[in-house]
Design an enzyme around this catalytic site. Structure first.
Site, PDB file in Angstrom:
ATOM      1  N   TRP A 161      -7.279 -10.737   2.111  1.00 56.27           N
ATOM      2  CA  TRP A 161      -7.193  -9.563   2.067  1.00 56.27           C
ATOM      3  C   TRP A 161      -8.352  -8.904   3.099  1.00 56.27           C
ATOM      4  O   TRP A 161      -8.157  -7.533   3.689  1.00 56.27           O
ATOM      5  CB  TRP A 161      -6.656  -8.597   0.927  1.00 56.27           C
ATOM      6  CG  TRP A 161      -5.267  -8.903   0.185  1.00 56.27           C
ATOM      7  CD1 TRP A 161      -5.468  -9.753  -0.778  1.00 56.27           C
ATOM      8  CD2 TRP A 161      -4.006  -8.686   0.610  1.00 56.27           C
ATOM      9  NE1 TRP A 161      -4.096  -9.825  -1.059  1.00 56.27           N
ATOM     10  CE2 TRP A 161      -3.554  -9.949  -0.406  1.00 56.27           C
ATOM     11  CE3 TRP A 161      -3.726  -8.705   1.988  1.00 56.27           C
ATOM     12  CZ2 TRP A 161      -2.013  -9.743  -0.157  1.00 56.27           C
ATOM     13  CZ3 TRP A 161      -2.740  -8.587   2.144  1.00 56.27           C
ATOM     14  CH2 TRP A 161      -1.512  -9.261   0.830  1.00 56.27           C
ATOM     15  N   LYS A 190      -1.745  -3.267  -9.310  1.00 55.78           N
ATOM     16  CA  LYS A 190      -2.400  -3.315 -10.072  1.00 55.78           C
ATOM     17  C   LYS A 190      -2.408  -2.966 -11.484  1.00 55.78           C
ATOM     18  O   LYS A 190      -1.565  -2.666 -12.801  1.00 55.78           O
ATOM     19  CB  LYS A 190      -4.103  -4.374  -9.502  1.00 55.78           C
ATOM     20  CG  LYS A 190      -3.516  -4.632  -8.404  1.00 55.78           C
ATOM     21  CD  LYS A 190      -2.583  -5.721  -8.459  1.00 55.78           C
ATOM     22  CE  LYS A 190      -2.186  -6.126  -6.592  1.00 55.78           C
ATOM     23  NZ  LYS A 190      -1.507  -7.325  -6.209  1.00 55.78           N
ATOM     24  N   ASP A 248     -12.041  -2.732  -0.829  1.00 53.23           N
ATOM     25  CA  ASP A 248     -11.409  -2.187  -1.528  1.00 53.23           C
ATOM     26  C   ASP A 248     -11.236  -3.054  -2.696  1.00 53.23           C
ATOM     27  O   ASP A 248     -11.814  -4.363  -3.059  1.00 53.23           O
ATOM     28  CB  ASP A 248     -10.341  -3.277  -0.547  1.00 53.23           C
ATOM     29  CG  ASP A 248      -9.133  -3.520  -0.974  1.00 53.23           C
ATOM     30  OD1 ASP A 248      -8.643  -2.675  -2.098  1.00 53.23           O
ATOM     31  OD2 ASP A 248      -8.481  -4.636  -0.103  1.00 53.23           O
TER      32      ASP A 248
END
Lengths: 356, 356
Positions: B102, B193, B169
């Site tokens: 990511w 999440k 992030d």
């Protein structure tokens, strides 16, 4: 008391969709897991995404005609940006039809990418009609229009036949009427009117128009990336896609667009007939351009507003005030609004005549 | 049979959240309307958005410290693009820490906007650790890092103290552990999440870092636009925001981040102790960088896989296979996963010893 939800979007969806969606939040496909906790790469959800993409094309009559359907995030407002990024060449020109607030927002977002030519605008008349007899340059990279204008209650009835890509924001009337959808090269629609809850956007794009700008397109904005990854370039909005699928399945079972079009015409005829007959009201949009989705109207005498507002609220109607930018009233009659709800509103309008 | 959902995201949420969300799909706030059909500008939903924004700041200890919270669409993948658009000056430089897939995607999206300096990368070691002792130029426009790497099972334990904006992030570990969140100037996190269902992204931004690039920022990508419009620049993903609010309320009632951190540490300790003790398994991440959210591990002998897979499936465990790019196993232990579920997995791992 029975509710009659005239909300302009998010808006009413079929009751069976609410029931199935609620059940899936508790136990999806009898898996013992919620639709909210399963992986988007699970077999069950991949099947949902595939069916939703295929069914959208099927209902539009676009299966096997070179189109791809995507369910992405961001709303139509993100498509205002994705469109020029994907279709407007460096130093190119895009042609826009300005029919209201959302068309205008699309134009603004495209401007930094090249020349945005507004081929016609009804802004001087407060967007009360759809411009006609405009010319679109054959050299433009694409033509962009908004099929239905929720705020001003107008709807394009005839689309121009062009040799350049035609892009249409159908957020507020997709799946509501029969059109030859092959006339369009790129259709996008926020789900929250006729398709599902807020949180996903349907994009239907003819693949052959992509990849020609020479522009460096960010991955997340690149339609080709999303097509290659089968609408799973990044985590999709699982619940919004699932609920959209439920709504599309409901529409298919009802008989598809031909069946819902008849119902929508009956609803619109019922309401516009009353607006025109009742001396207390007047419509705001040019008659030939009236939207079958959003009927906008005014009281001829504002002094009647308190009585009228009291009557429709007492009848269980909600969501009737016009957009905050224009005032008046707006009756949004999306696919899932039953004819009975329109009859209730018409009865209230007639009732007002006896009260004032 | 009781399910133990180890999905890496979308993932398990508290059972009470599923129940309240399902109820709201049928009848929201006892209004007689579904949360899916109400206007995002209705009093009831504006209250949801305001509470969600305020509660996110409160849980992070950022109330009254110059930060704004936004709930937008697009996922972290859209923030990979919004960040350089909003923070990277024309001809400027951005510093990125490369700790996995990511982080890499974020770097790729920023590249066309200026110089992207990768200050350190653990790619040569297949991202099995978090690089340390790197230098960030004081002249960079910002420093970007990924707090937790779901695919590789690593987590940053110490963040650098810098005089330039720090962007993080936190998609996969926000609200899971105590940190001095004032060290960060921009935090973003896909909800799916620890915060809610897929379909919304939390962005927490210190207002003072915005508006300094001189860059023409598209409206939909402009954080300042979204702040001015109180996270309603365009139609928000109503259901995803509401379900996120329910999850944040659950967390607050539990005692907030300090309380969940203790539970998360207990779960991670239980599992990593077994991975280290059990001669059949080995962990893949450097011990000092192990993630408390995602434990990645391998069987020392691949031949044991069929037996192990049979055992955990029989125990009601799902979502245990590693990411398709790395293989092996990954136990995602997000906030809502109970300690009991980890005990079930540990028991299965012990059981395997007796079976092979």
């Amino acid at each position: 008391m029975k509710k009659h939800n005239y909300s302009a979007g998010p808006c009413i969806l079929p009751q069976e969709v609410f029931e199935k969606a609620a059940q899936a939040v508790l136990n999806f496909n009898d898996s013992g897991l919620s639709i909210l906790e399963i992986s988007h790469r699970s077999k069950d959800f991949v099947a949902v995404m595939e069916e939703a993409r295929a069914l959208a094309l099927e209902l539009l009559g676009l299966t096997g005609k070179g189109y791809q359907a995507l369910f992405l995030q961001g709303g139509a407002s993100l498509e205002f940006l994705r469109v020029p990024y994907n279709l407007l060449k460096e130093n190119g020109q895009a042609a826009y039809l300005d029919t209201g607030t959302w068309a205008n927002a699309a134009i603004k977002e495209a401007k930094p990418f090249g020349e945005t030519l507004v081929v016609a605008s009804s802004k001087p008349e407060n967007y009360n009609h759809i411009p006609k007899n405009y010319t679109v340059p054959a050299t433009a990279d694409y033509f962009h229009c908004t099929s239905n204008n929720t705020i001003f209650g107008t709807q394009i009835k005839e689309f121009p036949a062009l040799d350049i890509p035609v892009v249409c924001d159908m957020s507020s009337d997709i799946f509501s009427r029969q059109l030859d959808f092959t006339k369009f090269d790129l259709i996008y629609a926020g789900a929250q009117k006729n398709m599902g809850p807020a949180g996903t956007t349907l994009i239907v794009v003819k693949e052959s128009i992509l990849g020609t700008t020479g522009r460096n397109i960010p991955n997340i904005l690149n339609y080709q990336q999303h097509i290659e990854k089968e609408s799973m370039y990044n985590t999709p909005p699982v619940f919004a896609v699932y609920t959209s699928l439920l709504t599309l399945q409901w529409l298919k079972n009802l008989g598809g667009i031909p069946a819902i079009e008849k119902i929508n015409e009956a609803k619109a005829t019922l309401l516009y007939t009353e607006i025109d007959r009742n001396p207390l009201f007047r419509g705001t949009a040019a008659k030939e351009d009236r939207s079958n989705m959003n009927a906008t109207f005014l009281l001829n005498d504002e002094a009647h507003a308190p009585v009228f507002d009291g009557l429709w609220k007492a009848a269980g109607i909600s969501g009737l005030p016009g957009h905050r930018s224009v005032g008046g009233y707006r009756a949004s009659m999306y696919n899932a609004l039953p004819l009975e709800s329109v009859q209730v509103l018409v009865d209230v309008m007639k009732d007002l005549e006896t009260k004032v």
